[in-house]
Design an enzyme around this catalytic site. Structure first.
Site, PDB file in Angstrom:
ATOM      1  N   SER A   1     -18.026 -28.545  31.428  1.00 46.16           N
ATOM      2  CA  SER A   1     -18.753 -27.314  31.722  1.00 46.16           C
ATOM      3  C   SER A   1     -20.084 -27.387  30.987  1.00 46.16           C
ATOM      4  O   SER A   1     -20.145 -27.818  29.834  1.00 46.16           O
ATOM      5  CB  SER A   1     -17.954 -26.115  31.200  1.00 46.16           C
ATOM      6  OG  SER A   1     -18.824 -25.014  31.028  1.00 46.16           O
TER       7      SER A   1
ATOM      8  N   ASP B   1      -9.390 -24.966  34.172  1.00 46.81           N
ATOM      9  CA  ASP B   1     -10.629 -24.617  33.477  1.00 46.81           C
ATOM     10  C   ASP B   1     -10.356 -23.493  32.489  1.00 46.81           C
ATOM     11  O   ASP B   1      -9.905 -22.419  32.875  1.00 46.81           O
ATOM     12  CB  ASP B   1     -11.666 -24.166  34.527  1.00 46.81           C
ATOM     13  CG  ASP B   1     -12.962 -23.705  33.915  1.00 46.81           C
ATOM     14  OD1 ASP B   1     -13.877 -23.347  34.678  1.00 46.81           O
ATOM     15  OD2 ASP B   1     -13.073 -23.695  32.683  1.00 46.81           O
TER      16      ASP B   1
ATOM     17  N   ASP C   1     -21.164 -23.432  35.623  1.00 44.40           N
ATOM     18  CA  ASP C   1     -20.497 -22.116  35.625  1.00 44.40           C
ATOM     19  C   ASP C   1     -21.513 -21.066  36.040  1.00 44.40           C
ATOM     20  O   ASP C   1     -22.310 -20.616  35.221  1.00 44.40           O
ATOM     21  CB  ASP C   1     -19.966 -21.796  34.228  1.00 44.40           C
ATOM     22  CG  ASP C   1     -18.770 -22.655  33.879  1.00 44.40           C
ATOM     23  OD1 ASP C   1     -18.905 -23.527  33.010  1.00 44.40           O
ATOM     24  OD2 ASP C   1     -17.721 -22.471  34.506  1.00 44.40           O
TER      25      ASP C   1
ATOM     26  N   GLY D   1     -15.656 -15.966  32.414  1.00 44.27           N
ATOM     27  CA  GLY D   1     -16.824 -15.267  31.889  1.00 44.27           C
ATOM     28  C   GLY D   1     -17.413 -15.887  30.648  1.00 44.27           C
ATOM     29  O   GLY D   1     -18.621 -15.797  30.421  1.00 44.27           O
TER      30      GLY D   1
HETATM   31  C1  DX5 Z   1     -14.992 -19.426  31.877  1.00 48.77           C
HETATM   32  C2  DX5 Z   1     -15.649 -20.759  31.925  1.00 48.77           C
HETATM   33  C3  DX5 Z   1     -15.113 -21.645  30.788  1.00 48.77           C
HETATM   34  C4  DX5 Z   1     -15.814 -22.939  30.661  1.00 48.77           C
HETATM   35  C5  DX5 Z   1     -15.016 -23.899  29.817  1.00 48.77           C
HETATM   36  O1  DX5 Z   1     -15.562 -18.604  32.827  1.00 48.77           O
HETATM   37  O2  DX5 Z   1     -15.406 -21.360  33.204  1.00 48.77           O
HETATM   38  O3  DX5 Z   1     -13.742 -21.836  31.027  1.00 48.77           O
HETATM   39  O4  DX5 Z   1     -16.084 -23.458  31.888  1.00 48.77           O
HETATM   40  O5  DX5 Z   1     -15.084 -23.397  28.546  1.00 48.77           O
HETATM   41  P1  DX5 Z   1     -14.108 -23.891  27.377  1.00 48.77           P
HETATM   42  O6  DX5 Z   1     -13.734 -25.326  27.678  1.00 48.77           O
HETATM   43  O7  DX5 Z   1     -14.944 -23.761  26.143  1.00 48.77           O
HETATM   44  O8  DX5 Z   1     -12.938 -22.974  27.427  1.00 48.77           O
END
Ligand code: DX5
Length: 224
Positions: free
Chosen positions: A10, A175, A37, A144
């Site tokens: 991400s 994710d 994202d 988010g």
């Molecule tokens: C939430 C995002 C996160 C991001 C990954 O909306 O989609 O999940 O991509 O973040 P980490 O790996 O830090 O949880």
């Protein structure tokens, strides 16, 4: 035939003042694709990238881009993100009244189509659109923000998606909170595309180690 295991970072945790360099560093670290994202401040209480930001990075790397559209009414934006260089668009089942039509529009725009399911959304939401999807994303956090804790309660749901998909050519992505201590559970449950943000950037041995370590842990956990 097991699905190809992929690590998809991400972009959320990068230093946005050096976005181009950061995207290049991710490619050099050996990632398989890059996930953007996209947040609109309505579907989720956060705001991130427009298509022009993604388009500015597109020429600098060769790995595929995917847009995780955490936006209301994704139909309105789909074409712009394909034009910006995203080969796969992931829409949220909860963000469109007519998911079947939305997926058709993503494909008409030239993108591969994915559906994301928030933690409370049942797998049944995708049962009748399997012919239109190339990927199903099981959110393991509420969308988010990065840096949230992994919801291990989603592992039975990942397995349920895997059972529903069977041997169809549909990738299973997770994710949220994916890192060295959580990736094995997600991979063992059936995920083959692992999105990670904060875990990659907090590895003291650097991005390349973080990517290869995550890949090795996921690979070791997958059923033969
Ligand atoms: C939430 C995002 C996160 C991001 C990954 O909306 O989609 O999940 O991509 O973040 P980490 O790996 O830090 O949880």
């Amino acid at each position: 035939m097991p699905r190809r295991l992929e690590i998809a970072p991400s972009v959320l945790p990068v230093d946005f003042s050096r976005l181009g360099e950061e995207v290049l560093a991710l490619e050099k670290a050996g990632v398989d694709r890059i996930q953007w994202d996209v947040m609109d401040g309505r579907f989720v209480p956060n705001l991130t990238f427009g298509p022009d930001v993604i388009a500015s990075c597109r020429p600098h790397v060769s790995v595929p881009f995917e847009a995780h559209l955490m936006v209301e009414e994704p139909d309105l934006l789909a074409e712009r993100y394909v034009e910006a260089g995203c080969s796969l668009l992931i829409v949220h089942a909860e963000a469109t009244r007519h998911l079947h039509r939305t997926l058709g529009r993503v494909r008409e725009a030239g993108g591969a189509a994915g559906v994301a399911l928030n933690p409370a959304t049942p797998v049944d939401a995708v049962r009748h659109v399997l012919d239109l999807v190339d990927l199903i994303l099981v959110m393991t956090v509420n969308p988010g923000f990065g840096g949230q804790s992994y919801l291990s309660t989603m592992e039975p749901k990942i397995a349920e998606v895997a059972a529903l998909v069977g041997d169809r050519p549909i990738d299973i992505e997770v994710d949220g909170g994916i890192g060295p201590t959580t990736v094995a559970g997600a991979a063992a449950a059936g995920a083959n595309i692992l999105v990670a943000g904060s875990a990659l950037f907090r590895d003291p041995e650097g991005l390349e180690h973080a990517v290869s370590d995550l890949r090795a842990r996921a690979d070791a956990a997958r059923l033969p």
